[in-house]
Design a protein around this motif. Structure first.
Motif, short mmCIF file in Angstrom:
data_model
loop_
_atom_site.label_atom_id
_atom_site.label_comp_id
_atom_site.label_asym_id
_atom_site.label_seq_id
_atom_site.Cartn_x
_atom_site.Cartn_y
_atom_site.Cartn_z
N LYS A 66 0.83 -1.20 0.00
CA LYS A 66 0.00 0.00 0.00
C LYS A 66 0.86 1.25 0.00
O LYS A 66 0.58 2.22 -0.72
CB LYS A 66 -0.93 0.00 1.22
N GLU A 67 1.92 1.23 0.77
CA GLU A 67 2.82 2.38 0.83
C GLU A 67 3.51 2.60 -0.52
O GLU A 67 3.65 3.73 -0.99
CB GLU A 67 3.86 2.16 1.93
N ALA A 68 3.92 1.51 -1.16
CA ALA A 68 4.60 1.61 -2.45
C ALA A 68 3.68 2.15 -3.53
O ALA A 68 4.10 2.90 -4.42
CB ALA A 68 5.14 0.25 -2.86
N PHE A 69 2.39 1.80 -3.45
CA PHE A 69 1.43 2.19 -4.48
C PHE A 69 0.99 3.65 -4.40
O PHE A 69 0.33 4.14 -5.32
CB PHE A 69 0.18 1.30 -4.41
N LYS A 70 1.33 4.33 -3.35
CA LYS A 70 0.88 5.70 -3.17
C LYS A 70 1.34 6.57 -4.34
O LYS A 70 2.51 6.64 -4.68
CB LYS A 70 1.42 6.28 -1.86
N ASP A 71 0.38 7.23 -5.02
CA ASP A 71 0.63 8.15 -6.13
C ASP A 71 1.25 7.46 -7.35
O ASP A 71 1.86 8.12 -8.21
CB ASP A 71 1.54 9.31 -5.69
N ALA A 72 1.07 6.15 -7.47
CA ALA A 72 1.64 5.43 -8.62
C ALA A 72 0.89 5.76 -9.90
O ALA A 72 -0.33 5.90 -9.92
CB ALA A 72 1.60 3.93 -8.37
N ASP A 73 1.64 5.88 -10.98
CA ASP A 73 1.04 6.06 -12.31
C ASP A 73 0.94 4.71 -13.04
O ASP A 73 0.03 4.52 -13.85
CB ASP A 73 1.90 7.02 -13.13
N PHE A 74 1.87 3.82 -12.78
CA PHE A 74 1.87 2.49 -13.38
C PHE A 74 2.20 1.46 -12.30
O PHE A 74 3.10 1.67 -11.50
CB PHE A 74 2.93 2.38 -14.49
N VAL A 75 1.48 0.36 -12.32
CA VAL A 75 1.78 -0.79 -11.46
C VAL A 75 2.05 -1.98 -12.37
O VAL A 75 1.16 -2.44 -13.09
CB VAL A 75 0.64 -1.10 -10.49
N TYR A 76 3.28 -2.44 -12.35
CA TYR A 76 3.68 -3.62 -13.12
C TYR A 76 3.75 -4.78 -12.14
O TYR A 76 4.48 -4.72 -11.15
CB TYR A 76 5.04 -3.39 -13.76
N THR A 77 3.01 -5.84 -12.42
CA THR A 77 2.92 -6.94 -11.48
C THR A 77 3.54 -8.20 -12.04
O THR A 77 3.36 -8.52 -13.22
CB THR A 77 1.45 -7.21 -11.11
N LYS A 78 4.27 -8.91 -11.20
CA LYS A 78 4.88 -10.17 -11.61
C LYS A 78 5.19 -10.98 -10.35
O LYS A 78 5.61 -10.43 -9.34
CB LYS A 78 6.19 -9.91 -12.38
N ASN A 79 4.97 -12.27 -10.44
CA ASN A 79 5.41 -13.13 -9.35
C ASN A 79 6.84 -13.59 -9.60
O ASN A 79 7.27 -13.72 -10.75
CB ASN A 79 4.50 -14.36 -9.25
N TRP A 80 7.57 -13.78 -8.53
CA TRP A 80 8.88 -14.43 -8.63
C TRP A 80 9.12 -15.20 -7.34
O TRP A 80 8.59 -14.86 -6.28
CB TRP A 80 10.00 -13.43 -8.90
N SER A 81 9.90 -16.25 -7.44
CA SER A 81 10.25 -17.04 -6.26
C SER A 81 11.34 -16.32 -5.47
O SER A 81 11.88 -15.31 -5.91
CB SER A 81 10.71 -18.44 -6.68
N SER A 82 11.65 -16.86 -4.31
CA SER A 82 12.66 -16.22 -3.46
C SER A 82 14.04 -16.29 -4.13
O SER A 82 14.40 -17.32 -4.70
CB SER A 82 12.70 -16.91 -2.10
#
Length: 312
Positions: free
Chosen positions: A224-240
Motif C-alpha cells: 500500500k505504501e509503495a502504491f501511493k501516487d503510482a502512475d503504473f503498477v507492473y505486477t509479476k510473481n517471482w520465487s525467493s
C-alpha cells in the motif's frame, strides 16, 4: 550491436523507444532489410507471445523464420565442457550452434532456469554457450535471469501511456500457485533504471530480488505504501532469491485489486492467473494495458532484429 542478450545492450533507451514507435507506425518500411535472411527461433521452453511476436517481427523485416521446439524436436544437447556423453544427451552445443549458424543469419534462444541451482542459473550456460559457439548474432528470448525483449516492450508501453514527464512506476510481487523465475522482473528493473521515472519495487520480506540488479532502487515491503501516487503498477510473481527458487509464502493479500491500484495503469507480461495475481476488476478495466503491452512485443523484437541486420 553484435548480440542482444541483456537490457544492457541498449545504449540509449530514449532513442530506442522512439525508433520502436516509428516501426510501429510503419511496420513494413524496412521489409527489404531482411530479404533472403533467415532467423532460427529455438525454444527450449513453451511460449506464446514471444514466439508469435518475434516471428511476426522477422516477417515485417522480410526475414524467413524457422521455428524449432528444441526440447521435443531435436537431439538432447550437452552444454558441459569435457563431458563424457554416455547419458541422455546426443549432441554437443559446439556442433549444434555451429550447424545452426550455417542455416540461419540470426539465432534467437529461449531457455528457462532450473530454480534449484543459483550458480548454474546465473552462469547463463545455455545463452552464453550459443554466444560462444555460434558464428551469428544471438537474441535472448528469455533466459535464466533475463527477458530483455519483454523489458524493452515494457519501456515502450510506459512511454506511450505516460501522462506526466516523470511517472511513478511500481514493480509489485504478487502471489502465484508455483515458483516462477526472476527473468522478467530483473529485466524490468534494468529497463526502468534506464528511464526517467520514479521507480520503486514492492514485495514481501524474503522476496527481494538480486541486490546486484536492484542496486539503489527503493524496495518496499508494504504494498500500500509503495502504491501511493503510482502512475503504473507492473505486477509479476517471482520465487525467493535468497532462499533460491523457493515459495516461502503465498500471501493472497498481495493480489492486485482495483482498490489498491486506484488510478494507476496496470501492466503484466502475460500469461496471468486471474483472481490469483490480479482480480478481474483490474484486468477487465480501462486501467489494464496488458493487451497493448502484448502488441508492443512485435515492435520491440522488430527493433532488435533491425539493428542486428544493419550490422551484418
Amino acid at each position: 550491436m553484435k548480440h542482444y542478450t541483456s537490457i544492457h545492450d541498449i545504449d540509449d533507451m530514449g532513442n530506442w523507444i522512439e525508433e520502436a514507435k516509428a516501426l510501429k507506425a510503419n511496420p513494413l518500411k524496412h521489409v527489404e532489410l531482411g530479404r533472403n535472411k533467415t532467423i532460427g527461433l529455438l525454444f527450449f521452453n513453451s511460449s506464446l507471445r514471444t514466439r508469435l511476436s518475434t516471428q511476426k517481427a522477422a516477417l515485417n523485416l522480410g526475414m524467413n523464420p524457422i521455428v524449432m521446439n528444441v526440447s521435443g524436436d531435436a537431439w538432447g544437447i550437452e552444454f558441459g565442457d569435457g563431458t563424457v556423453m554416455n547419458g541422455t544427451t546426443a549432441e554437443h552445443i559446439k556442433e549444434a550452434a555451429a550447424v545452426v549458424s550455417q542455416y540461419c543469419d540470426i539465432i534467437a534462444v529461449r531457455a528457462f532456469p532450473t530454480l534449484t541451482d543459483k550458480v548454474k542459473d546465473e552462469s547463463e550456460q545455455v545463452l552464453k554457450s550459443f554466444v560462444k559457439y555460434a558464428s551469428v548474432p544471438i537474441v535472448n528470448m528469455e533466459s535464466a535471469t533475463g527477458h530483455p525483449l519483454q523489458g524493452l516492450t515494457d519501456a515502450l508501453t510506459i512511454s506511450e501511456h505516460a501522462q506526466v514527464s516523470k511517472p511513478k512506476v511500481v514493480l509489485s510481487w504478487a502471489p502465484h500457485t508455483k515458483a516462477l523465475p526472476h527473468a522478467v522482473a530483473n529485466s524490468f528493473v534494468q529497463a526502468m533504471q534506464k528511464m526517467d521515472v520514479e521507480f520503486v519495487i514492492a514485495n514481501p520480506e524474503g522476496y527481494d530480488l538480486n541486490p546486484e540488479i536492484t542496486g539503489d532502487t527503493p524496495i518496499f515491503h508494504n504494498q500500500k505504501e509503495a502504491f501511493k501516487d503510482a502512475d503504473f503498477v507492473y505486477t509479476k510473481n517471482w520465487s525467493s532469491y535468497e532462499s533460491y527458487g523457493k515459495v516461502i509464502k503465498k500471501d493472497s493479500d498481495w493480489m492486485i485489486t482495483k482498490d489498491e491500484i486506484g488510478k494507476a495503469k496496470f501492466l503484466h507480461c502475460l500469461p496471468v492467473r486471474r483472481n490469483v495475481v490480479v482480480e478481474d476488476a483490474v484486468l477487465d478495466s480501462d486501467s489494464s494495458l496488458v493487451i497493448q503491452q502484448a502488441n508492443n512485443r512485435t515492435y520491440a523484437a522488430q527493433l532488435v532484429l533491425k539493428k542486428l541486420l544493419e550490422n551484418l
